[in-house]
Design an enzyme around this catalytic site. Structure first.
Site, PDB file in Angstrom:
ATOM      1  N   ASP A   1      -3.883 -36.431 -46.010  1.00  0.00           N
ATOM      2  CA  ASP A   1      -3.812 -37.892 -46.076  1.00  0.00           C
ATOM      3  C   ASP A   1      -2.666 -38.339 -45.171  1.00  0.00           C
ATOM      4  OD1 ASP A   1      -3.552 -40.567 -46.806  1.00  0.00           O
ATOM      5  OD2 ASP A   1      -2.747 -40.126 -48.798  1.00  0.00           O
TER       6      ASP A   1
ATOM      7  N   HIS B   1      -3.955 -43.450 -40.287  1.00  0.00           N
ATOM      8  CA  HIS B   1      -2.484 -43.514 -40.271  1.00  0.00           C
ATOM      9  C   HIS B   1      -1.860 -42.150 -40.072  1.00  0.00           C
ATOM     10  CE1 HIS B   1      -1.605 -42.158 -44.504  1.00  0.00           C
ATOM     11  NE2 HIS B   1      -2.777 -42.712 -44.786  1.00  0.00           N
TER      12      HIS B   1
ATOM     13  N   ASP C   1      -9.498 -42.914 -44.147  1.00  0.00           N
ATOM     14  CA  ASP C   1      -8.396 -42.326 -44.903  1.00  0.00           C
ATOM     15  C   ASP C   1      -8.988 -41.239 -45.795  1.00  0.00           C
ATOM     16  OD1 ASP C   1      -5.865 -41.948 -46.102  1.00  0.00           O
ATOM     17  OD2 ASP C   1      -5.416 -44.080 -45.960  1.00  0.00           O
TER      18      ASP C   1
ATOM     19  N   HIS D   1      -1.758 -36.452 -52.544  1.00  0.00           N
ATOM     20  CA  HIS D   1      -0.305 -36.605 -52.638  1.00  0.00           C
ATOM     21  C   HIS D   1       0.382 -35.390 -53.258  1.00  0.00           C
ATOM     22  CE1 HIS D   1       0.159 -41.197 -51.852  1.00  0.00           C
ATOM     23  NE2 HIS D   1      -0.782 -40.651 -51.099  1.00  0.00           N
TER      24      HIS D   1
ATOM     25  N   GLU E   1       1.447 -46.953 -43.347  1.00  0.00           N
ATOM     26  CA  GLU E   1       0.431 -47.115 -44.384  1.00  0.00           C
ATOM     27  C   GLU E   1       0.935 -46.696 -45.756  1.00  0.00           C
ATOM     28  OE1 GLU E   1      -2.884 -46.326 -47.086  1.00  0.00           O
ATOM     29  OE2 GLU E   1      -1.372 -44.914 -46.386  1.00  0.00           O
ATOM     30  N   GLU E   2       1.678 -45.592 -45.818  1.00  0.00           N
ATOM     31  CA  GLU E   2       2.100 -45.058 -47.107  1.00  0.00           C
ATOM     32  C   GLU E   2       3.052 -45.984 -47.862  1.00  0.00           C
ATOM     33  OE1 GLU E   2       0.776 -42.809 -48.678  1.00  0.00           O
ATOM     34  OE2 GLU E   2      -0.072 -41.331 -47.303  1.00  0.00           O
TER      35      GLU E   2
END
Length: 342
Positions: A183, A66, A237, A317, A217-218
Site C-alpha cells: 500500500d 501514491h 490503491d 498496514h 495520501e497516508e
C-alpha cells in the site's frame, strides 16, 4: 511484464518514502518515466503528474497512485539514549516490535537501530510477553554507543527526524508479493508497467489522460489539489481482504463505498462491466475503514467523478501481501478503462 514489475518493485520498495520524505522515491520515478519516454511534471508539494494526449481532447481522465508510505518520527530522546516515536499515518504498532530501522537526520546522516518494547528481555522483564505494544511502550535502540540524551544529540539526532522501518520485500516462486508498503507502491509499479506498454505498443487512449503520483495520501491530503482540470479520477490503491469482504489476494477489488461514502455509480458500474467483459478475477466490496486520494479530491471540492480499485492485499498496514494475479488483473482493468470510450 512480470519480470519488469518484479524488478521495479524490488527497486522502489527499497527506497524509504514515508509521507513528508518522498523526494528520493519521486526522483526514482521521474528517472524511470523518462527512460520509458514520458516526462513528469511536479506541483509544489511534490506530487508528480504525466499528461498523455488522447483521442477525445475535451474530456480528461486521471489515474492516481501514491508513493508515500507509513512511517515514524522521533518524538523525543530519553535520558538513557533511546528514541520515543510518533506515527506517520496508521501503522499497526504491535507489528513494529523487533523491526530494524533507519534514522534520517536533518543534516543527511543515516543511523540504524531496532524498534523494541520498553520491556524487551524475557530474562529481565516479567511483562516482556504481555506488555501492550503502543507508541508509549516502544522505542528505538540505536546501533551507536550512547548512554544518555546528550550522547544521542551529539550524533545530530533530534526531534522530527524520520524513522523508517524495513519493508522486507520478497516475491515468492508461487507468485506472492509480500512486504510492508505494498500500500501503495505496488500500484505505482503497475503505473510504470502501463506507461511502458502504452509507449511500446503505441496504444491510443480514449481521452486525454493524466497519471498522478501522490506524496501525502497516508496523511489524508494527497490528491486534494489536482494540477489540471479532469472529469474522472480513478484511484488505484490496495484492495481490502478479510472479515465479510469478498476480495482475495488473487483479485482486483472494485470499491463501491468506503468511509468517505459511495463512489460514482456510473463509473464504478463501468469498471464492473469492463472486468466482466475481460473475464478478470475481481470482487466488489465496501471498505468501512478506508479513504483514498479520490476521497481527498472530492472533499477538496473538485468537480469530478471518482472511483477506487486495487489489487487485493492481506494484512494492510502490517506485513502486507498480495499476489501477481491481482497485480495483473488490476493492470488489465486500468488499461481497459483507459482505452474505453466515455
Amino acid at each position: 511484464m512480470k519480470n519488469y514489475i518484479s524488478q521495479k518493485a524490488m527497486e522502489l520498495f527499497k527506497i524509504d518514502s514515508p509521507s513528508g520524505m518522498t523526494k528520493a522515491a519521486m526522483d526514482y520515478l521521474e528517472s524511470e518515466v523518462k527512460a520509458i519516454g514520458f516526462s513528469m511534471e511536479f506541483i509544489t508539494k511534490g506530487n508528480g503528474f504525466i499528461c498523455i494526449p488522447g483521442e477525445q481532447t475535451d474530456y480528461t481522465r486521471a489515474v492516481s497512485a501514491h508513493v508515500d508510505t507509513l512511517g515514524l518520527m522521533v518524538r523525543s530522546i530519553t535520558e538513557k539514549g533511546t528514541l520515543k516515536l510518533t506515527a506517520i499515518g496508521s501503522p499497526i504498532i504491535p507489528t513494529l516490535d523487533g523491526e530494524y530501522c533507519k534514522i534520517y537526520t536533518r543534516d543527511k546522516k543515516i543511523y540504524t537501530g531496532t524498534i523494541i518494547s520498553i520491556a524487551p528481555a524475557i530474562h529481565v522483564h516479567p511483562d516482556a510477553t504481555t506488555i501492550e505494544r503502543t507508541l508509549d511502550t516502544i522505542e528505538v535502540r540505536l546501533d551507536e554507543v550512547v548512554h544518555s540524551k546528550a550522547d544521542v544529540e551529539a550524533l545530530s539526532i533530534a526531534t522530527g527526524d524520520f524513522v523508517c522501518y524495513e519493508p522486507k520485500m520478497t516475491i515468492t516462486p508461487s507468485g506472492y508479493i509480500k512486504s510492508r508498503f505494498i500500500d501503495d507502491k505496488i500500484s505505482v509499479i503497475i503505473f510504470l508497467a502501463l506507461l511502458k506498454k502504452i509507449k511500446t505498443d503505441n496504444i491510443k487512449l480514449a481521452t486525454h489522460t493524466v497519471f498522478l503520483f501522490s506524496t501525502y495520501e497516508e496523511v489524508g491530503h494527497g490528491m486534494s489539489f489536482l494540477p489540471v482540470k479532469i472529469e474522472e479520477l480513478l484511484s488505484v490503491d490496495m484492495g481490502c481482504v478479510g472479515l465479510d469482504l469478498n476480495c482475495t489476494e488473487q483479485q482486483v477489488s472494485i470499491c463501491a463505498k468506503d468511509s468517505s461514502g459511495p463512489y460514482d455509480y456510473d463509473l464504478t458500474s463501468k469498471l464492473i462491466t469492463l472486468a466482466k467483459a475481460k473475464k478478470l478475477p475481481f470482487a466488489v466490496d465496501i471498505y468501512p475503514r478506508y479513504s483514498s486520494d479520490t476521497s481527498a479530491a472530492l472533499k477538496a471540492s473538485n468537480d469530478i467523478k471518482g472511483a477506487l480499485i486495487g489489487p487485493g492485499v492481506s494484512a494492510s498496514h502490517g506485513m502486507e501481501r498480495t499476489h501477481y494475479e491481482a497485480v495483473e488483473a488490476t493492470f488489465e482493468l486500468i488499461l481497459e478503462y483507459l482505452v474505453s470510450k466515455v
